[in-house]
Design a protein around this motif. Structure first.
Motif, PDB file in Angstrom:
ATOM      1  N   GLY A  84       0.811  -1.214   0.000  1.00 46.06           N
ATOM      2  CA  GLY A  84       0.000   0.000   0.000  1.00 46.06           C
ATOM      3  C   GLY A  84       0.844   1.262   0.000  1.00 46.06           C
ATOM      4  O   GLY A  84       2.061   1.230   0.173  1.00 46.06           O
ATOM      5  N   ALA A  85       0.168   2.383  -0.210  1.00 48.20           N
ATOM      6  CA  ALA A  85       0.812   3.688  -0.103  1.00 48.20           C
ATOM      7  C   ALA A  85       0.630   4.206   1.320  1.00 48.20           C
ATOM      8  O   ALA A  85      -0.481   4.213   1.848  1.00 48.20           O
ATOM      9  N   TRP A  86       1.735   4.594   1.937  1.00 48.55           N
ATOM     10  CA  TRP A  86       1.713   5.196   3.263  1.00 48.55           C
ATOM     11  C   TRP A  86       1.662   6.717   3.134  1.00 48.55           C
ATOM     12  O   TRP A  86       2.005   7.282   2.091  1.00 48.55           O
ATOM     13  N   ARG A  87       1.223   7.357   4.205  1.00 50.35           N
ATOM     14  CA  ARG A  87       1.196   8.823   4.229  1.00 50.35           C
ATOM     15  C   ARG A  87       2.357   9.336   5.088  1.00 50.35           C
ATOM     16  O   ARG A  87       2.717   8.722   6.093  1.00 50.35           O
ATOM     17  N   THR A  88       2.887  10.459   4.682  1.00 42.47           N
ATOM     18  CA  THR A  88       3.920  11.121   5.470  1.00 42.47           C
ATOM     19  C   THR A  88       3.248  12.048   6.476  1.00 42.47           C
ATOM     20  O   THR A  88       2.563  13.002   6.087  1.00 42.47           O
ATOM     21  N   ALA A  89       3.421  11.757   7.760  1.00 42.99           N
ATOM     22  CA  ALA A  89       2.824  12.602   8.795  1.00 42.99           C
ATOM     23  C   ALA A  89       3.696  13.815   9.078  1.00 42.99           C
ATOM     24  O   ALA A  89       3.212  14.941   9.161  1.00 42.99           O
ATOM     25  N   ARG A  90       5.006  13.571   9.210  1.00 37.49           N
ATOM     26  CA  ARG A  90       5.928  14.695   9.415  1.00 37.49           C
ATOM     27  C   ARG A  90       7.353  14.223   9.142  1.00 37.49           C
ATOM     28  O   ARG A  90       7.649  13.033   9.209  1.00 37.49           O
ATOM     29  N   THR A  91       8.217  15.172   8.839  1.00 39.61           N
ATOM     30  CA  THR A  91       9.624  14.863   8.605  1.00 39.61           C
ATOM     31  C   THR A  91      10.499  15.956   9.202  1.00 39.61           C
ATOM     32  O   THR A  91      10.068  17.098   9.384  1.00 39.61           O
ATOM     33  N   SER A  92      11.743  15.571   9.508  1.00 39.63           N
ATOM     34  CA  SER A  92      12.789  16.530   9.837  1.00 39.63           C
ATOM     35  C   SER A  92      14.052  16.026   9.155  1.00 39.63           C
ATOM     36  O   SER A  92      14.013  15.061   8.382  1.00 39.63           O
ATOM     37  N   ALA A  93      15.194  16.626   9.423  1.00 42.28           N
ATOM     38  CA  ALA A  93      16.428  16.241   8.730  1.00 42.28           C
ATOM     39  C   ALA A  93      16.747  14.767   8.946  1.00 42.28           C
ATOM     40  O   ALA A  93      17.201  14.080   8.030  1.00 42.28           O
ATOM     41  N   GLY A  94      16.492  14.276  10.164  1.00 43.91           N
ATOM     42  CA  GLY A  94      16.897  12.912  10.490  1.00 43.91           C
ATOM     43  C   GLY A  94      15.764  11.973  10.836  1.00 43.91           C
ATOM     44  O   GLY A  94      16.022  10.840  11.254  1.00 43.91           O
ATOM     45  N   GLU A  95      14.498  12.405  10.651  1.00 50.07           N
ATOM     46  CA  GLU A  95      13.395  11.542  11.074  1.00 50.07           C
ATOM     47  C   GLU A  95      12.202  11.700  10.144  1.00 50.07           C
ATOM     48  O   GLU A  95      11.880  12.810   9.710  1.00 50.07           O
ATOM     49  N   ALA A  96      11.543  10.569   9.868  1.00 48.36           N
ATOM     50  CA  ALA A  96      10.295  10.577   9.108  1.00 48.36           C
ATOM     51  C   ALA A  96       9.265   9.758   9.863  1.00 48.36           C
ATOM     52  O   ALA A  96       9.583   8.684  10.393  1.00 48.36           O
ATOM     53  N   VAL A  97       8.040  10.260   9.926  1.00 49.76           N
ATOM     54  CA  VAL A  97       6.932   9.545  10.554  1.00 49.76           C
ATOM     55  C   VAL A  97       5.893   9.261   9.468  1.00 49.76           C
ATOM     56  O   VAL A  97       5.397  10.181   8.814  1.00 49.76           O
ATOM     57  N   LEU A  98       5.598   7.968   9.283  1.00 46.92           N
ATOM     58  CA  LEU A  98       4.660   7.529   8.252  1.00 46.92           C
ATOM     59  C   LEU A  98       3.473   6.832   8.895  1.00 46.92           C
ATOM     60  O   LEU A  98       3.609   6.205   9.949  1.00 46.92           O
ATOM     61  N   THR A  99       2.323   6.898   8.240  1.00 42.31           N
ATOM     62  CA  THR A  99       1.152   6.168   8.721  1.00 42.31           C
ATOM     63  C   THR A  99       0.519   5.394   7.570  1.00 42.31           C
ATOM     64  O   THR A  99       0.627   5.774   6.399  1.00 42.31           O
ATOM     65  N   TYR A 100      -0.133   4.295   7.950  1.00 35.60           N
ATOM     66  CA  TYR A 100      -0.848   3.461   6.988  1.00 35.60           C
ATOM     67  C   TYR A 100      -2.126   2.989   7.645  1.00 35.60           C
ATOM     68  O   TYR A 100      -2.104   2.440   8.752  1.00 35.60           O
ATOM     69  N   ASP A 101      -3.259   3.208   6.979  1.00 34.22           N
ATOM     70  CA  ASP A 101      -4.543   2.760   7.509  1.00 34.22           C
ATOM     71  C   ASP A 101      -4.835   1.356   7.002  1.00 34.22           C
ATOM     72  O   ASP A 101      -4.878   1.113   5.791  1.00 34.22           O
ATOM     73  N   LEU A 102      -5.028   0.421   7.930  1.00 32.80           N
ATOM     74  CA  LEU A 102      -5.366  -0.950   7.565  1.00 32.80           C
ATOM     75  C   LEU A 102      -6.728  -0.977   6.876  1.00 32.80           C
ATOM     76  O   LEU A 102      -7.688  -0.351   7.336  1.00 32.80           O
ATOM     77  N   THR A 103      -6.791  -1.706   5.784  1.00 32.30           N
ATOM     78  CA  THR A 103      -8.011  -1.750   4.985  1.00 32.30           C
ATOM     79  C   THR A 103      -8.088  -3.119   4.318  1.00 32.30           C
ATOM     80  O   THR A 103      -7.228  -3.970   4.540  1.00 32.30           O
ATOM     81  N   ASP A 104      -9.132  -3.342   3.491  1.00 29.52           N
ATOM     82  CA  ASP A 104      -9.274  -4.629   2.814  1.00 29.52           C
ATOM     83  C   ASP A 104      -7.959  -5.046   2.162  1.00 29.52           C
ATOM     84  O   ASP A 104      -7.280  -4.191   1.603  1.00 29.52           O
ATOM     85  N   PRO A 105      -7.588  -6.318   2.249  1.00 31.65           N
ATOM     86  CA  PRO A 105      -8.377  -7.452   2.744  1.00 31.65           C
ATOM     87  C   PRO A 105      -8.318  -7.658   4.255  1.00 31.65           C
ATOM     88  O   PRO A 105      -8.931  -8.601   4.759  1.00 31.65           O
ATOM     89  N   TRP A 106      -7.572  -6.824   4.986  1.00 33.62           N
ATOM     90  CA  TRP A 106      -7.526  -6.980   6.441  1.00 33.62           C
ATOM     91  C   TRP A 106      -8.890  -6.630   7.019  1.00 33.62           C
ATOM     92  O   TRP A 106      -9.473  -5.591   6.665  1.00 33.62           O
ATOM     93  N   PRO A 107      -9.434  -7.465   7.920  1.00 30.30           N
ATOM     94  CA  PRO A 107     -10.831  -7.289   8.328  1.00 30.30           C
ATOM     95  C   PRO A 107     -11.073  -6.219   9.384  1.00 30.30           C
ATOM     96  O   PRO A 107     -12.232  -5.893   9.647  1.00 30.30           O
ATOM     97  N   HIS A 108     -10.031  -5.662   9.996  1.00 32.49           N
ATOM     98  CA  HIS A 108     -10.222  -4.717  11.103  1.00 32.49           C
ATOM     99  C   HIS A 108      -9.651  -3.346  10.763  1.00 32.49           C
ATOM    100  O   HIS A 108      -8.511  -3.258  10.303  1.00 32.49           O
ATOM    101  N   PRO A 109     -10.417  -2.290  11.010  1.00 34.44           N
ATOM    102  CA  PRO A 109      -9.864  -0.952  10.809  1.00 34.44           C
ATOM    103  C   PRO A 109      -8.827  -0.640  11.895  1.00 34.44           C
ATOM    104  O   PRO A 109      -9.010  -0.963  13.068  1.00 34.44           O
ATOM    105  N   GLY A 110      -7.739  -0.041  11.468  1.00 40.58           N
ATOM    106  CA  GLY A 110      -6.687   0.319  12.408  1.00 40.58           C
ATOM    107  C   GLY A 110      -5.647   1.149  11.702  1.00 40.58           C
ATOM    108  O   GLY A 110      -5.732   1.409  10.496  1.00 40.58           O
TER     109      GLY A 110
END
Length: 262
Positions: A84-110
């Protein structure tokens, strides 16, 4: 923020993170040495919400049998988030925070959150899985493809597991624990004191892969690369050793890669 590639820098170290391509670390360069095999499938990808193979793609979720797509027939392998494609939540020179929303085929939202933090002599990867609803079983792991050869030197592996999961003809653990055997491996090992594996490219670099988790899969059956994969449970762990994500308690894991030039 968009999901373009992100470049992190610290001293002579440079890490490239690719949110659009499964949230993977697509490159890690130390000076003139690129440690990770390049290509769409390679780098280091997150394995979530499960690691390795799930037998026949099925797992027990409470009283319900769930079926995942058989992307490594006859099994399902390495989770869904790497596709899947992840989203970039925030970045700095030495750090990146990414998020991914669980979706089909996984049965639980998270939601999965991954933090990639680069220092001059280390890379720290931290991942968490939280639920938007009911509790569910899950696993977290990382699948790096380290170059077998760097600067003309082939890598050697040094680690002292307490046991090896006996591997059946279907590539899944049988449930028996055996004394560690010589490679080549596509095998899961137990390290109750925490994962601690040293990769050495003589004359070039020493890299230590550590984690507080006690499971590591080592895969070195390909000529080009060697994989050292810390994870929160063994292959088929959704069935044999499920870790529960609850509304009160996310599942979290961290691995640290630390290096020194030789």
């Amino acid at each position: 923020m968009d999901n373009d590639d992100i470049t992190l820098t610290a001293g002579e170290a440079e890490a490239r993170v690719s949110p659009a391509n499964g949230g993977r670390v697509s490159g890690l360069r130390i000076g003139d040495l690129e440690l990770l095999r390049q290509g769409h499938r390679y780098g280091c990808f997150p394995m979530v919400p499960w690691c390795g193979r799930v037998r026949d793609g099925r797992f027990l979720d409470g009283a319900t049998v769930r079926q995942m797509p058989l992307n490594a027939p006859p099994h399902a392998i390495h989770g869904t988030a790497r596709d899947g494609a992840w989203r970039t939540a925030r970045t700095s020179a030495g750090e990146a925070v990414l998020t991914y929303d669980l979706t089909d085929p996984w049965p639980h939202p998270g939601r999965v959150t991954q933090i990639v933090a680069l220092a001059e002599d280390s890379l720290t990867l931290t991942m968490s899985v939280e639920t938007y609803g009911d509790s569910f079983p899950a696993q977290i792991g990382w699948h790096p493809w380290f170059h077998r050869n760097l600067g003309g030197a082939d890598v050697t592996l040094d680690f002292e597991p307490a046991w090896q999961e006996e591997r059946g003809p279907d590539h899944l653990p049988t449930g028996n624990r055996v004394a560690p055997k010589p490679g080549p491996w596509d095998d899961c090992f137990g390290m109750p004191g925490g994962v601690d594996v040293t990769l050495t490219w003589p004359g070039q670099l020493e890299l230590k892969v550590t984690s507080r988790e006690e499971w590591v899969v080592v895969y070195d059956e390909q000529a080009e690369a060697v994989c050292v994969e810390p994870q929160t449970g063994p292959p088929d762990g959704l069935n044999t050793l499920p870790r529960l994500v609850t509304p009160l308690e996310p599942l979290e894991a961290t691995t640290v890669w630390s290096w020194r030039r030789l």
